[in-house]
Design an enzyme around this catalytic site. Structure first.
Site, PDB file in Angstrom:
ATOM      1  N   GLU A 167     -77.606  -5.820   2.317  1.00 60.47           N
ATOM      2  CA  GLU A 167     -76.475  -6.014   2.892  1.00 60.47           C
ATOM      3  C   GLU A 167     -75.390  -5.218   3.370  1.00 60.47           C
ATOM      4  OE1 GLU A 167     -72.619  -6.744   0.583  1.00 60.47           O
ATOM      5  OE2 GLU A 167     -74.196  -7.539  -0.972  1.00 60.47           O
ATOM      6  N   ARG A 206     -67.686   1.427  -9.271  1.00 57.94           N
ATOM      7  CA  ARG A 206     -68.401   0.376  -9.823  1.00 57.94           C
ATOM      8  C   ARG A 206     -69.633   1.413 -11.646  1.00 57.94           C
ATOM      9  NH1 ARG A 206     -69.254  -4.074  -5.077  1.00 57.94           N
ATOM     10  NH2 ARG A 206     -67.045  -4.024  -4.564  1.00 57.94           N
ATOM     11  N   SER A 221     -69.968  -8.348   2.275  1.00 59.42           N
ATOM     12  CA  SER A 221     -69.772  -9.776   1.724  1.00 59.42           C
ATOM     13  C   SER A 221     -68.397 -10.600   2.599  1.00 59.42           C
ATOM     14  CB  SER A 221     -69.951  -9.967   0.394  1.00 59.42           C
ATOM     15  OG  SER A 221     -70.811  -9.684   0.177  1.00 59.42           O
ATOM     16  N   ARG A 275     -76.898   2.305  -3.736  1.00 57.67           N
ATOM     17  CA  ARG A 275     -75.659   1.269  -5.110  1.00 57.67           C
ATOM     18  C   ARG A 275     -75.368   2.377  -6.145  1.00 57.67           C
ATOM     19  NH1 ARG A 275     -76.272  -3.573  -7.564  1.00 57.67           N
ATOM     20  NH2 ARG A 275     -78.317  -4.189  -5.878  1.00 57.67           N
ATOM     21  N   ARG A 326     -73.011   2.754   3.355  1.00 59.81           N
ATOM     22  CA  ARG A 326     -74.515   1.564   3.375  1.00 59.81           C
ATOM     23  C   ARG A 326     -74.663   2.044   5.703  1.00 59.81           C
ATOM     24  NH1 ARG A 326     -76.270  -2.784  -0.609  1.00 59.81           N
ATOM     25  NH2 ARG A 326     -75.702  -1.917  -2.229  1.00 59.81           N
TER      26      ARG A 326
END
Length: 430
Positions: A352, A265, A355, A280, A394
């Site tokens: 988070e 990303r 999701s 990130r 994570r």
């Protein structure tokens, strides 16, 4: 993508759902009503002109058969052909414009989604476990990783640039162990079939799951001959598109797939956020769950998928909470999303880690994924779902921070010890 007839017949509802998302309906729908009306008029006029042309052609045949002058009728036919050509081009141009507008309309939030403007309006639905207590000040993973010699960000910058990471020794083994543990849990106990997809996909695949055209800047484009390829931002993209342009038998539903892949990303617009550590990254690994479900059962499958992701954290003994995202915080393709947030003691916050979303028919309509209901000839769109189970990096962070000890070591959760062959991570330099 939403159904054209649904949008046309339910414009007030669509506008209200867009407002619930915090969006201006005029800015999203643009000139939908006008374009739709003009397109339908052009189609109707073209069909009427074709009927007149056919009638004129019959008249020409009669005139010629009887030896009469057919020049006037032939001239009329020529004019009608030109008129039909113009109308068909107009309707084609308007159809392309209409599809462009439809492609930019986000999914409509399900009725059970809380209405809100930002993450502050998300609603906690449950939590599991308790945050660990320390008799010392817990460190964040970016300090622990360096002290233990298992995380190297400086050399990653040398190799590639910012927001990449190098893992050493038990740090690398922990990453690999987590992926294997997750895949084993989902395939052996939760009934998913493992798939290993390509890490490069074409633009049609990106369009099918909603990354294109709106979110192209968030992904890495790889020019390849006359067409572009894209590094996958998530396994959701290739796995969902496995059945693009296919019709599935209802008896196969639900289809439950899992995949472990790297994710790439560009994080466009996120610079300045989460710059420390590996929260990130431009490249990270993830185990993904994807389901293709019957529309009548997709929300039941959504709950199952979310529980499957939660069980990973339970097996690892990590405290978390699950929240229902509000209308203003959901992704554009989602009709309903749960975020699972793990507790990170080194940062004193929930982060988070998954999701889990139900897209209903939004992606299936874009990717043309259908199923044939039993006893019916007409096909319907499946509902697609997906969720991280989990984001491996994570989870790595959560283990390092939650299982840190006063002497600087990190205990390995019991569930992972057979995969790693060690009980503890102790300092080691490279």
């Amino acid at each position: 993508m939403l159904d054209l007839n649904f949008v046309r017949e339910n414009l007030p509802l669509v506008e209200e759902k867009l407002r619930q998302r915090g969006m201006d309906p005029v800015g999203v729908l643009k000139d939908f009503r006008e374009v739709d009306t003009q397109r339908r008029q052009a189609i109707t006029q073209a069909e009427t002109s074709k009927a007149h042309r056919n009638k004129a052609s019959e008249e020409i045949a009669k005139l010629k058969k009887s030896g009469q002058d057919a020049s006037a009728a032939m001239a009329q036919t020529k004019e009608l052909r030109e008129r039909i050509s113009e109308l068909e081009k107009t309707s084609s141009d308007l159809d392309a414009r209409l599809r462009e507008i439809l492609a930019g309309i986000p999914n409509l939030p399900h009725a059970s989604v809380p209405v809100g403007h930002s993450a502050d309006d998300n609603v906690e639905v449950r939590r599991w476990g308790a945050a660990p207590k320390f008799d010392f000040t817990p460190k964040p993973h970016w300090d622990l990783g360096v002290d233990l010699g298992i995380l190297d960000l400086e050399r990653a910058v040398k190799l590639t640039g910012a927001r990449f990471a190098v893992y050493w020794d038990l740090g690398a083994k922990l990453e690999r162990a987590l992926a294997n543990f997750m895949l084993d849990l989902h395939t052996r106990e939760h009934g998913y079939t493992e798939v290993l997809p390509p890490y490069l996909v074409n633009s049609d695949s990106m369009y099918g799951t909603g990354q294109l055209p709106k979110f192209g800047a968030d992904s890495f484009r790889v020019p390849h001959g006359e067409k572009d390829l894209w590094l996958i931002p998530t396994a959701e993209v290739p796995v969902t598109n496995l059945f693009r342009d296919e019709v599935l038998d209802q008896s196969r539903l639900p289809i439950s797939l899992t995949a472990y892949t790297p994710c790439f990303r560009s994080e466009a617009g996120s610079y300045g956020k989460d710059v420390r550590g590996i929260i990130r990254q431009h490249q990270f690994q993830k185990v993904e769950l994807v389901k293709f479900a019957h529309p009548e059962h997709s929300y039941e499958e959504h709950e199952k998928l979310t529980r499957n992701a939660e069980e990973v954290l339970q097996r690892l003994g990590l405290h978390y909470r699950t929240v229902a995202l509000c209308t203003g915080d959901m992704g554009a393709s989602s009709a309903k999303t749960y975020d699972i947030e793990v507790w990170l003691p080194g940062q004193q916050l929930y982060r988070e880690i998954s999701s889990c979303s139900n897209f209903e028919a939004y992606q299936a309509r874009r990717a043309n994924i259908r199923f044939r209901p039993e006893g019916k000839n007409k096909t319907e769109f499946v509902h697609t779902l997906n969720g991280s189970a989990l984001a491996v990096g994570r989870t790595w962070v959560a283990i390092v921070e939650n299982y840190q000890q006063a002497d600087g070591s990190v205990l390995i959760p019991e569930a992972l010890r057979p995969y790693i062959g060690a009980e503890k991570i102790t300092p080691k330099s490279f």
